[in-house]
Write an enzyme that holds these catalytic residues in place. Structure first.
Site, PDB file in Angstrom:
ATOM      1  N   HIS B 202    -110.933  -7.518  25.503  1.00 44.59           N
ATOM      2  CA  HIS B 202    -109.486  -7.493  25.764  1.00 44.59           C
ATOM      3  C   HIS B 202    -108.791  -6.526  24.804  1.00 44.59           C
ATOM      4  O   HIS B 202    -109.200  -6.372  23.666  1.00 44.59           O
ATOM      5  CB  HIS B 202    -108.897  -8.902  25.627  1.00 44.59           C
ATOM      6  N   PHE B 203    -107.740  -5.888  25.296  1.00 47.72           N
ATOM      7  CA  PHE B 203    -107.095  -4.891  24.440  1.00 47.72           C
ATOM      8  C   PHE B 203    -105.673  -4.604  24.890  1.00 47.72           C
ATOM      9  O   PHE B 203    -105.253  -4.970  25.992  1.00 47.72           O
ATOM     10  CB  PHE B 203    -107.892  -3.569  24.469  1.00 47.72           C
ATOM     11  N   ASN B 328    -110.516 -11.245  38.209  1.00 53.59           N
ATOM     12  CA  ASN B 328    -111.380 -12.437  38.275  1.00 53.59           C
ATOM     13  C   ASN B 328    -110.624 -13.519  39.039  1.00 53.59           C
ATOM     14  O   ASN B 328    -109.888 -14.311  38.433  1.00 53.59           O
ATOM     15  CB  ASN B 328    -111.661 -12.994  36.867  1.00 53.59           C
ATOM     16  N   HIS B 402    -113.824  -2.564  38.564  1.00 57.50           N
ATOM     17  CA  HIS B 402    -112.812  -3.111  37.641  1.00 57.50           C
ATOM     18  C   HIS B 402    -112.868  -2.500  36.253  1.00 57.50           C
ATOM     19  O   HIS B 402    -112.003  -2.729  35.426  1.00 57.50           O
ATOM     20  CB  HIS B 402    -112.926  -4.624  37.549  1.00 57.50           C
ATOM     21  N   GLY B 403    -113.909  -1.719  35.958  1.00 56.16           N
ATOM     22  CA  GLY B 403    -113.997  -1.165  34.608  1.00 56.16           C
ATOM     23  C   GLY B 403    -115.282  -0.387  34.453  1.00 56.16           C
ATOM     24  O   GLY B 403    -115.949  -0.061  35.441  1.00 56.16           O
TER      25      GLY B 403
END
Lengths: 147, 479
Positions: B202-203, B328, B402-403
């Site tokens: 997380h960021f 999610n 998603h990433g």
């Protein structure tokens, strides 16, 4: 304090631990202390007060996951970090049949970012590739945590 | 066991006879380059999902696929509402983990020289890491309202504006949240964590627009070259994690009760219409709302920090929300199956909704261009803004990646970073980083992830998304 005896398992996104012990309660203590070691430097945690946990399950391996998830719950709801785990009553019949139960008392204190090293926040102990087994010279467990 | 078959440059077939019990094929969106990093465990999980009752279409995974718990990360699967199942493993522990992107009127040249001080100010404003306490104290009434209203609750507390809600997926609020399906433990764990970033991947990131691929779409979003943007990646914190932990137990028992054969305990599920699944759905929706409120509160403090730091008014700063996506989540959506409109339960785990132009669920301002899709990369390379496409709707239940997806385990990353000063290395690359955790920077170093550009190229070239802009990091806060 309980010396945490465990090794880190390589998992693609998260982190796992493996631990062995002479007895089943030893493995539970080691896994619990491994969990605290992933969160902070356990040597810096003082025994200021105690928390008790009680878990039940149909099988021993599920009991281990529920026990670890209780520790995560205490960590996240009260920021309680443990320094020593004492297993009280424990019943675990590997053949199944009888429900597995465990009571434990954990000595520790509230996490303080000023005094305690910040390591990982653990979301949960998972059932992914969970292992808990009796081997020739004792017990062995592997648990993977979601980070 | 059958072999995987390459369908075309971007699609890999996991045939139905890959594993006993599969009810449908699997498709993994990877090119030959990314296929080299494809884990056997993740392929098996695509196959395992295909064994679940009531699956509609194929079990799919995006190019950022890696091994998850039960379902793979990067997975999407849809289930029939009558005969199909709902599974917490198809959503993940961090319910409504997601990403939002905030634009600004600031440009790179005026922000870059002050980046170190700005990152310090943001680090102070945004609670993160182990032991961090949220700036919000929820009373009895608000702790339920937050679950029912999501980002709307935060906006009612003056943490944002009506336009923030219009520009979030599902308006930042899922209907069907049921506070009575939440355990006392989840309530307790979530009480002090509202308004916190968390840790791990997380960021909060200050970025600039480095390249624009679609000028017209960028114009609609208010994006321009060298503009400063802020990206926030977080979810439902301990609240959602506890809900997942609680309901894995409930759904494990339910699977037994409804005679569902599980290849993996983390695939625990129940028929969507069963009381157990309905309880989980109510709790999952509540957790999704907790997450949207969380991202909204963090947005507010980010804006406040910017206004104070640059001594600008909200109007001058122009920090409106471009979009907010959940990656999610399980949702009831209408899709065209064999020419017939059908309501399905779509599970996306590490997978982003990517709806096409003219979809009724899109806000008016994006109706003509399609849904903005926000894809964060690692802290050193890039992130992307994409758009949803009709092809995604036709092929992947309107879903995309998603990433970046991890390449190294956390432990491997720490080992490889030994003796290196990651913070200084990042500064040499022009990225100022602050992290609460001692080993966070090593675990999250760029080499620990796949190259986001390779992942995005696959979804763009496969036609399930369309590139709009690339963002480069300048300042990063991590837990």
């Amino acid at each position: 304090m309980n010396k945490a005896r465990f090794s880190i398992l390589d998992i693609s996104g998260d982190i796992g631990i493996s631990t062995a012990g002479a007895t089943l309660p030893d493995v539970f203590v080691n896994a619990g202390m491994a969990l605290y070691s992933l969160s902070t430097d356990v040597d810096a945690v003082q025994e200021q007060f105690a928390r008790e946990v009680h878990v039940e399950a149909d099988t021993c391996d599920v009991l281990l996951i529920r026990f670890l998830n209780e520790l995560i719950f205490l960590l996240e709801s009260e920021w309680f970090v443990g320094h020593r785990i004492e297993i009280g009553a424990m019943q675990c019949d590997l053949q199944g049949g009888k429900p597995a139960v465990l009571s434990a008392r954990i000595q520790g204190e509230e996490f303080s970012p000023d005094r305690h090293e910040r390591r990982l926040l653990l979301k949960a102990a998972t059932y992914h590739k969970l292992r808990l087994e009796q081997q020739k010279d004792g017990w062995y467990a592997e648990v993977i945590f979601d980070i | 066991m059958a072999e995987l078959k390459r369908i075309d440059a971007y699609r890999l077939l996991v045939p139905r006879d890959y594993k006993e019990g599969m009810r449908t094929d699997g498709i993994i969106f990877v090119d030959e380059h990314l296929q080299k990093d494809l884990e056997k465990g993740a392929i098996d999980q695509v196959a395992n999902v295909a064994t679940l009752p009531g699956i509609v279409g194929r079990s799919m995974a995006m190019p950022d696929i890696h091994t998850g718990y039960g379902f793979p990360i990067g997975g999407v699967a849809a289930f029939d509402m009558k005969d199909g199942v709902l599974s917490p493993g198809g959503v993940g522990y961090d319910i409504n983990c997601g990403v939002r992107l905030i634009r600004s009127n600031l440009i790179k040249a005026e922000v870059m020289p002050k980046m170190s001080e700005l990152v310090d100010a943001l680090y102070k404003a945004i609670p993160s890491g182990v032991g961090s306490k949220g700036r919000i104290r929820l009373n009895e009434r608000d702790r339920e309202r937050i679950l029912l209203k999501g980002a709307r609750w935060a906006v009612e507390q003056a943490y944002g504006s009506q336009t923030d809600l219009e520009n979030a997926e599902s308006g930042g609020c899922m209907t069907g949240a049921d506070p009575s399906s939440i355990s006392a433990k989840a309530y307790e764990r979530g009480l002090a964590q509202q308004g916190t970033l968390g840790s791990g991947n997380h960021f909060l990131e200050v970025q600039y627009v480095d390249e624009i691929y679609d000028e017209a779409a960028a114009g609609v979003m208010g994006i321009f070259q060298h503009q400063i943007t802020v990206m926030i990646h977080t979810g439902s914190r301990g609240f959602g994690h506890q809900v997942c932990t609680d309901y894995l137990e409930v759904m494990g028992r339910a699977a037994e009760k409804y005679n569902i054969q599980l290849l993996d305990r983390e695939l625990a599920c129940a028929p969507f219409s069963s009381p157990e699944a309905q309880d989980y759905f109510g709790a999952m929706n509540a957790s999704a709302n907790y997450a949207w409120a969380n991202r909204q509160c963090l947005t507010h403090w980010t804006r406040e920090a910017f206004y104070a730091f640059f001594r600008v008014s909200p109007r001058e700063a122009g920090m409106s929300l471009i979009y907010d996506v959940a990656h999610n989540i399980a949702k009831i959506e209408e899709h065209l199956i064999g020419g017939v409109r059908q309501k399905l339960v779509v599970h996306r785990k590490g997978c982003t909704r990517a709806f096409p132009p003219d979809h009724p669920d899109l806000p008016d301002r994006y109706r003509a261009i399609g849904q903005p899709v926000l894809i964060p990369g690692d802290m050193g390379r890039a992130s992307y803004i994409l758009l949803g496409t009709q092809k995604a709707m036709d092929e992947t239940f309107g879903s995309t990646c998603h990433g970046a997806g991890r390449l190294l385990s956390r432990h491997q990353a720490v080992r490889q970073a030994k003796g290196r000063a990651i913070r200084r290395e990042m500064e040499d690359r022009g990225v100022v980083v602050r992290a609460a955790g001692r080993e966070t920077l090593a675990e999250e170093m760029p080499e620990a992830y796949k190259n986001i550009s390779n992942v995005v190229d696959v979804v763009h070239d496969a036609g399930i998304s369309k590139k709009v802009a690339r963002l480069r990091p300048l300042g990063v806060i991590k837990g």
